[in-house]
Design a protein around this motif. Structure first.
Motif, PDB file in Angstrom:
ATOM      1  N   SER A 254      -3.176 -18.531   8.584  1.00 43.71           N
ATOM      2  CA  SER A 254      -3.868 -17.482   7.830  1.00 43.71           C
ATOM      3  C   SER A 254      -3.367 -16.096   8.235  1.00 43.71           C
ATOM      4  O   SER A 254      -3.145 -15.233   7.378  1.00 43.71           O
ATOM      5  CB  SER A 254      -5.381 -17.600   8.067  1.00 43.71           C
ATOM      6  OG  SER A 254      -6.061 -16.560   7.417  1.00 43.71           O
ATOM      7  N   GLN A 255      -3.178 -15.887   9.540  1.00 44.33           N
ATOM      8  CA  GLN A 255      -2.647 -14.593   9.994  1.00 44.33           C
ATOM      9  C   GLN A 255      -1.214 -14.378   9.477  1.00 44.33           C
ATOM     10  O   GLN A 255      -0.856 -13.292   9.040  1.00 44.33           O
ATOM     11  CB  GLN A 255      -2.678 -14.538  11.523  1.00 44.33           C
ATOM     12  CG  GLN A 255      -4.061 -14.363  12.088  1.00 44.33           C
ATOM     13  CD  GLN A 255      -4.061 -14.445  13.610  1.00 44.33           C
ATOM     14  OE1 GLN A 255      -3.095 -14.891  14.232  1.00 44.33           O
ATOM     15  NE2 GLN A 255      -5.176 -14.016  14.213  1.00 44.33           N
ATOM     16  N   ARG A 256      -0.397 -15.461   9.535  1.00 46.88           N
ATOM     17  CA  ARG A 256       0.969 -15.361   9.028  1.00 46.88           C
ATOM     18  C   ARG A 256       0.960 -15.069   7.516  1.00 46.88           C
ATOM     19  O   ARG A 256       1.699 -14.230   7.030  1.00 46.88           O
ATOM     20  CB  ARG A 256       1.722 -16.659   9.315  1.00 46.88           C
ATOM     21  CG  ARG A 256       3.219 -16.478   9.179  1.00 46.88           C
ATOM     22  CD  ARG A 256       4.004 -17.743   9.545  1.00 46.88           C
ATOM     23  NE  ARG A 256       3.556 -18.371  10.772  1.00 46.88           N
ATOM     24  CZ  ARG A 256       3.364 -19.682  10.931  1.00 46.88           C
ATOM     25  NH1 ARG A 256       3.594 -20.512   9.930  1.00 46.88           N
ATOM     26  NH2 ARG A 256       2.962 -20.175  12.078  1.00 46.88           N
ATOM     27  N   HIS A 257       0.092 -15.774   6.808  1.00 46.31           N
ATOM     28  CA  HIS A 257      -0.024 -15.556   5.370  1.00 46.31           C
ATOM     29  C   HIS A 257      -0.509 -14.129   5.076  1.00 46.31           C
ATOM     30  O   HIS A 257       0.009 -13.462   4.160  1.00 46.31           O
ATOM     31  CB  HIS A 257      -0.978 -16.588   4.756  1.00 46.31           C
ATOM     32  CG  HIS A 257      -1.108 -16.492   3.275  1.00 46.31           C
ATOM     33  ND1 HIS A 257      -0.077 -16.742   2.413  1.00 46.31           N
ATOM     34  CD2 HIS A 257      -2.174 -16.137   2.491  1.00 46.31           C
ATOM     35  CE1 HIS A 257      -0.474 -16.562   1.169  1.00 46.31           C
ATOM     36  NE2 HIS A 257      -1.745 -16.194   1.189  1.00 46.31           N
ATOM     37  N   GLY A 258      -1.480 -13.664   5.872  1.00 46.28           N
ATOM     38  CA  GLY A 258      -1.972 -12.278   5.726  1.00 46.28           C
ATOM     39  C   GLY A 258      -0.859 -11.268   5.984  1.00 46.28           C
ATOM     40  O   GLY A 258      -0.725 -10.270   5.261  1.00 46.28           O
ATOM     41  N   ALA A 259      -0.032 -11.540   7.008  1.00 45.42           N
ATOM     42  CA  ALA A 259       1.084 -10.640   7.318  1.00 45.42           C
ATOM     43  C   ALA A 259       2.095 -10.653   6.172  1.00 45.42           C
ATOM     44  O   ALA A 259       2.624  -9.605   5.769  1.00 45.42           O
ATOM     45  CB  ALA A 259       1.744 -11.051   8.626  1.00 45.42           C
ATOM     46  N   GLN A 260       2.370 -11.867   5.627  1.00 46.32           N
ATOM     47  CA  GLN A 260       3.290 -11.951   4.494  1.00 46.32           C
ATOM     48  C   GLN A 260       2.737 -11.192   3.285  1.00 46.32           C
ATOM     49  O   GLN A 260       3.474 -10.471   2.607  1.00 46.32           O
ATOM     50  CB  GLN A 260       3.549 -13.414   4.128  1.00 46.32           C
ATOM     51  CG  GLN A 260       4.447 -14.143   5.102  1.00 46.32           C
ATOM     52  CD  GLN A 260       4.577 -15.625   4.753  1.00 46.32           C
ATOM     53  OE1 GLN A 260       3.801 -16.154   3.959  1.00 46.32           O
ATOM     54  NE2 GLN A 260       5.557 -16.287   5.381  1.00 46.32           N
ATOM     55  N   LEU A 261       1.438 -11.374   3.036  1.00 51.03           N
ATOM     56  CA  LEU A 261       0.822 -10.644   1.920  1.00 51.03           C
ATOM     57  C   LEU A 261       0.883  -9.141   2.155  1.00 51.03           C
ATOM     58  O   LEU A 261       1.156  -8.365   1.227  1.00 51.03           O
ATOM     59  CB  LEU A 261      -0.626 -11.099   1.720  1.00 51.03           C
ATOM     60  CG  LEU A 261      -0.821 -12.495   1.123  1.00 51.03           C
ATOM     61  CD1 LEU A 261      -2.309 -12.844   1.070  1.00 51.03           C
ATOM     62  CD2 LEU A 261      -0.220 -12.564  -0.265  1.00 51.03           C
ATOM     63  N   ARG A 262       0.612  -8.710   3.398  1.00 53.22           N
ATOM     64  CA  ARG A 262       0.673  -7.284   3.728  1.00 53.22           C
ATOM     65  C   ARG A 262       2.094  -6.749   3.519  1.00 53.22           C
ATOM     66  O   ARG A 262       2.297  -5.703   2.910  1.00 53.22           O
ATOM     67  CB  ARG A 262       0.210  -7.058   5.168  1.00 53.22           C
ATOM     68  CG  ARG A 262       0.106  -5.612   5.557  1.00 53.22           C
ATOM     69  CD  ARG A 262      -0.537  -5.379   6.936  1.00 53.22           C
ATOM     70  NE  ARG A 262      -0.171  -6.343   7.968  1.00 53.22           N
ATOM     71  CZ  ARG A 262      -0.947  -7.365   8.379  1.00 53.22           C
ATOM     72  NH1 ARG A 262      -2.144  -7.543   7.841  1.00 53.22           N
ATOM     73  NH2 ARG A 262      -0.534  -8.195   9.314  1.00 53.22           N
ATOM     74  N   ASN A 263       3.104  -7.515   4.025  1.00 51.32           N
ATOM     75  CA  ASN A 263       4.497  -7.108   3.831  1.00 51.32           C
ATOM     76  C   ASN A 263       4.854  -7.064   2.339  1.00 51.32           C
ATOM     77  O   ASN A 263       5.526  -6.145   1.872  1.00 51.32           O
ATOM     78  CB  ASN A 263       5.455  -8.053   4.553  1.00 51.32           C
ATOM     79  CG  ASN A 263       5.379  -7.899   6.060  1.00 51.32           C
ATOM     80  OD1 ASN A 263       4.932  -6.865   6.553  1.00 51.32           O
ATOM     81  ND2 ASN A 263       5.804  -8.914   6.777  1.00 51.32           N
ATOM     82  N   GLU A 264       4.398  -8.080   1.601  1.00 46.28           N
ATOM     83  CA  GLU A 264       4.671  -8.104   0.168  1.00 46.28           C
ATOM     84  C   GLU A 264       3.992  -6.941  -0.542  1.00 46.28           C
ATOM     85  O   GLU A 264       4.591  -6.316  -1.420  1.00 46.28           O
ATOM     86  CB  GLU A 264       4.199  -9.443  -0.415  1.00 46.28           C
ATOM     87  CG  GLU A 264       4.619  -9.648  -1.848  1.00 46.28           C
ATOM     88  CD  GLU A 264       4.235 -11.030  -2.354  1.00 46.28           C
ATOM     89  OE1 GLU A 264       4.101 -11.159  -3.574  1.00 46.28           O
ATOM     90  OE2 GLU A 264       4.078 -11.957  -1.541  1.00 46.28           O
ATOM     91  N   ARG A 265       2.743  -6.635  -0.160  1.00 41.01           N
ATOM     92  CA  ARG A 265       2.040  -5.484  -0.755  1.00 41.01           C
ATOM     93  C   ARG A 265       2.757  -4.188  -0.436  1.00 41.01           C
ATOM     94  O   ARG A 265       2.912  -3.319  -1.297  1.00 41.01           O
ATOM     95  CB  ARG A 265       0.589  -5.437  -0.267  1.00 41.01           C
ATOM     96  CG  ARG A 265      -0.353  -6.280  -1.067  1.00 41.01           C
ATOM     97  CD  ARG A 265      -1.787  -5.959  -0.696  1.00 41.01           C
ATOM     98  NE  ARG A 265      -2.052  -6.230   0.704  1.00 41.01           N
ATOM     99  CZ  ARG A 265      -2.728  -7.252   1.169  1.00 41.01           C
ATOM    100  NH1 ARG A 265      -3.247  -8.123   0.343  1.00 41.01           N
ATOM    101  NH2 ARG A 265      -2.907  -7.423   2.452  1.00 41.01           N
ATOM    102  N   GLU A 266       3.225  -4.045   0.835  1.00 47.65           N
ATOM    103  CA  GLU A 266       3.964  -2.838   1.204  1.00 47.65           C
ATOM    104  C   GLU A 266       5.265  -2.738   0.407  1.00 47.65           C
ATOM    105  O   GLU A 266       5.627  -1.669  -0.085  1.00 47.65           O
ATOM    106  CB  GLU A 266       4.254  -2.836   2.706  1.00 47.65           C
ATOM    107  CG  GLU A 266       3.037  -2.595   3.563  1.00 47.65           C
ATOM    108  CD  GLU A 266       3.320  -2.782   5.054  1.00 47.65           C
ATOM    109  OE1 GLU A 266       4.485  -3.114   5.402  1.00 47.65           O
ATOM    110  OE2 GLU A 266       2.393  -2.588   5.848  1.00 47.65           O
TER     111      GLU A 266
END
Length: 187
Positions: free
Chosen positions: A48-60
């Motif tokens: 979940s943290q990795r997915h959240g980081a990926q989503l954050r990177n994708e959003r950025e």
């Protein structure tokens, strides 16, 4: 087997061992289940943290793309607005040039009419001039044939000077009367 064939204490000991083995099996099973749940929860947390980081990177990344595209849209909008102003100015200039063209066409038509009128006038005047020249030539021929007079010496010298002089600087002659002295002498 010992409980079935052997004394009762052996059967009771076998049941005790079975109960202890069952309790130990349940404890180990519960421990294994707890460890599996804990490992699964940790794995899910990391995922979940990795997915959240990926989503954050994708959003950025998407925000950067949107900012870049927004900047390009603003630049293109500025260029389009500038082009619209240029187009409006060119339309205004074309409208003014159309008016000038219409005015010039009218002036050209008027000029053509004047030129046609002048040409016809020149033709008629050329005809008149030709007629007058022929009349004058005929009259001159008649007059020359009728009376031939000699010019005085002074006037002959002035005519010779005129023939040698530049055409733009013609001298003015004093009014000279014809010399009839020779005609009188003969008479």
């Amino acid at each position: 087997m010992a409980a079935a064939l052997g004394p009762t204490w052996a059967a009771r000991t076998g049941v005790g061992i079975a109960v202890v083995a069952a309790v130990l099996a349940c404890v180990f099973a519960w421990r294994e289940l707890f460890t599996a749940e804990r490992t699964h929860a940790q794995t899910m947390l990391v995922t979940s943290q990795r997915h959240g980081a990926q989503l954050r990177n994708e959003r950025e990344h998407n925000a950067g793309v949107v900012d870049t595209l927004s900047g390009r849209v603003r630049e293109v909008t500025a260029v389009v607005d500038g082009q619209r102003v240029t187009i409006a100015a060119l339309r205004h200039e074309v409208f003014a040039l159309e008016g000038d063209r219409t005015t010039l066409r009218g002036q050209l038509q008027q000029r053509d009419k004047v030129i046609s009128w002048l040409r016809s006038t020149v033709r008629s005047q050329d005809a008149e001039i030709t007629t007058l020249r022929s009349r004058l030539q005929a009259e001159e021929d008649e007059r020359v044939a009728a009376e031939v007079h000699q010019l005085p010496r002074r006037v002959r010298a002035e005519f010779a000077a005129v023939e040698q002089a530049d055409v733009t600087e013609l001298p003015t002659f004093a009014s000279v009367l014809p010399n009839y002295e020779e005609d009188r002498r003969l008479a």
